[in-house]
Design a protein around this motif. Structure first.
Motif, PDB file in Angstrom:
ATOM      1  N   GLU A 128       0.762  -1.236  -0.038  1.00  0.00           N
ATOM      2  CA  GLU A 128       0.112   0.190   0.012  1.00  0.00           C
ATOM      3  C   GLU A 128       0.753   1.335  -0.026  1.00  0.00           C
ATOM      4  O   GLU A 128       0.454   2.459  -0.795  1.00  0.00           O
ATOM      5  CB  GLU A 128      -0.986   0.196   1.138  1.00  0.00           C
ATOM      6  CG  GLU A 128      -2.017  -0.938   1.231  1.00  0.00           C
ATOM      7  CD  GLU A 128      -1.508  -2.388   1.642  1.00  0.00           C
ATOM      8  OE1 GLU A 128      -0.128  -2.563   2.203  1.00  0.00           O
ATOM      9  OE2 GLU A 128      -2.268  -3.474   1.529  1.00  0.00           O
ATOM     10  N   ASP A 129       1.931   1.244   0.611  1.00  0.00           N
ATOM     11  CA  ASP A 129       3.061   2.173   0.617  1.00  0.00           C
ATOM     12  C   ASP A 129       3.412   2.731  -0.933  1.00  0.00           C
ATOM     13  O   ASP A 129       3.982   4.000  -0.757  1.00  0.00           O
ATOM     14  CB  ASP A 129       4.127   2.195   1.515  1.00  0.00           C
ATOM     15  CG  ASP A 129       3.628   2.039   2.841  1.00  0.00           C
ATOM     16  OD1 ASP A 129       2.369   2.338   3.688  1.00  0.00           O
ATOM     17  OD2 ASP A 129       4.529   1.542   3.798  1.00  0.00           O
ATOM     18  N   ARG A 169       1.540   2.353  -3.620  1.00  0.00           N
ATOM     19  CA  ARG A 169       0.464   2.564  -4.750  1.00  0.00           C
ATOM     20  C   ARG A 169       0.474   3.700  -5.287  1.00  0.00           C
ATOM     21  O   ARG A 169       0.387   3.817  -6.525  1.00  0.00           O
ATOM     22  CB  ARG A 169      -0.962   2.482  -3.942  1.00  0.00           C
ATOM     23  CG  ARG A 169      -2.178   2.473  -4.763  1.00  0.00           C
ATOM     24  CD  ARG A 169      -3.361   2.096  -4.081  1.00  0.00           C
ATOM     25  NE  ARG A 169      -3.399   0.719  -3.322  1.00  0.00           N
ATOM     26  CZ  ARG A 169      -3.857   0.272  -2.503  1.00  0.00           C
ATOM     27  NH1 ARG A 169      -4.501   1.230  -1.550  1.00  0.00           N
ATOM     28  NH2 ARG A 169      -3.626  -0.739  -2.017  1.00  0.00           N
ATOM     29  N   GLU A 170       0.752   4.849  -4.919  1.00  0.00           N
ATOM     30  CA  GLU A 170       0.609   6.293  -5.487  1.00  0.00           C
ATOM     31  C   GLU A 170       1.968   6.255  -6.401  1.00  0.00           C
ATOM     32  O   GLU A 170       1.920   6.751  -7.764  1.00  0.00           O
ATOM     33  CB  GLU A 170       0.867   7.457  -4.651  1.00  0.00           C
ATOM     34  CG  GLU A 170      -0.633   7.462  -4.077  1.00  0.00           C
ATOM     35  CD  GLU A 170      -0.641   8.912  -3.059  1.00  0.00           C
ATOM     36  OE1 GLU A 170       0.321   9.455  -3.034  1.00  0.00           O
ATOM     37  OE2 GLU A 170      -1.677   9.247  -2.386  1.00  0.00           O
ATOM     38  N   SER A 186       6.340  -4.943  -4.260  1.00  0.00           N
ATOM     39  CA  SER A 186       5.732  -4.030  -3.715  1.00  0.00           C
ATOM     40  C   SER A 186       4.842  -3.119  -4.789  1.00  0.00           C
ATOM     41  O   SER A 186       3.820  -2.795  -5.040  1.00  0.00           O
ATOM     42  CB  SER A 186       6.131  -3.145  -2.651  1.00  0.00           C
ATOM     43  OG  SER A 186       6.111  -3.838  -1.487  1.00  0.00           O
ATOM     44  N   THR A 245       0.551  -2.836  -7.626  1.00  0.00           N
ATOM     45  CA  THR A 245      -0.249  -1.967  -8.229  1.00  0.00           C
ATOM     46  C   THR A 245       0.145  -1.910  -9.896  1.00  0.00           C
ATOM     47  O   THR A 245      -0.922  -1.835 -10.756  1.00  0.00           O
ATOM     48  CB  THR A 245       0.320  -0.485  -7.923  1.00  0.00           C
ATOM     49  OG1 THR A 245      -0.171  -0.172  -6.485  1.00  0.00           O
ATOM     50  CG2 THR A 245      -0.708   0.595  -8.677  1.00  0.00           C
TER      51      THR A 245
END
Length: 249
Positions: free
Chosen positions: A23-24, A26-27, A56, A60
């Protein structure tokens, strides 16, 4: 602030999902995908991720592309496969691996920081070029240059998951400013069930002027090198990191 994805091996690999959850990323991963789709005018389908680590970013990126990942660490690949079963993962050194197939785009993210010499960096770029179709895109980014490097910079963070609390101390130090490397040291304070254990993990990373990156990319056969920045990808001090997108040929 961009999270760090340390290359964890052996007994330390188990803490990676706690300190570096997908999640860290994603952007920043969505930003990379947008750059590739825009530069490729919607024609980017198959993407090779060199030095994919624990997957990670792929968590995404797989929403947008058909991915293949390559990494040198079997432990990191094992986690990547659990996290992203849809992705093809292969073990290999990003400086020398040759998969005998080509892709629409190649990305090399955190792992490029582990290229310690111009020869290593050139080899990584050559690997990217060897796996691209004519006109294919290569995306990478620069975390540190001699101009941006801050001696003895120390960053701390804390992470909690699965009944474990981990405090991370990250320090960069250059013992010899005349060479092309610096030290990246992590100290982990792990508290589990009231018990504290302390682990240290030391790495060496490469440090090259931006001009060297551009020169070596051109030597590897890349042209139309464009630089992008975004608030989605920053250093611990908030400096936006340069993302390079280059075209083969």
């Amino acid at each position: 602030m961009r999270p760090t994805e340390p290359r964890l091996y052996g007994d330390l690999a188990w803490i990676w999902p706690i300190i570096s959850p997908p999640e860290d990323y994603r952007e920043e991963s969505a930003f990379f995908a947008a750059l590739l789709r825009r530069a490729g005018q919607g024609r980017i389908r198959r993407v090779l991720h060199l030095g994919c680590g624990g997957g990670s970013n792929d968590f995404t990126l797989k929403r947008y592309f058909q991915l293949t990942g390559v990494d040198l660490s079997a432990a990191m690949l094992a986690h990547a496969r659990r996290l992203n079963p849809e992705v093809t993962y292969l073990e290999g050194d990003l400086r020398t691996v040759r998969l005998q197939e080509t892709f629409d785009a190649v990305v090399c993210l955190d792992a490029v920081a582990y290229m310690l010499s111009e020869r290593d960096l050139q080899a990584a770029f050559a690997t990217a070029a060897a796996h691209l179709t004519p006109g294919g895109l290569f995306l990478t980014f620069i975390e540190e240059t001699p101009r941006t490097f801050h001696q003895n910079r120390t960053v701390t963070s804390t992470h909690r998951a699965q009944g474990v609390e981990i405090a991370v101390i990250e320090n960069i130090y250059d013992p010899d400013p005349n060479d092309t490397t610096f030290e990246l040291t992590f100290v982990y304070l792990v508290r589990q069930g009231g018990r504290l254990t302390v682990h240290a993990d030391r790495h060496r990373c490469g440090l090259f002027p931006k001009a060297t990156w551009y020169s070596l990319l051109r030597r590897a056969g890349f042209s139309q090198i464009k630089e992008f920045r975004s608030a989605r990808l920053t250093s611990p001090q908030g400096r936006q990191l340069p993302v390079l997108v280059a075209r083969k040929g």
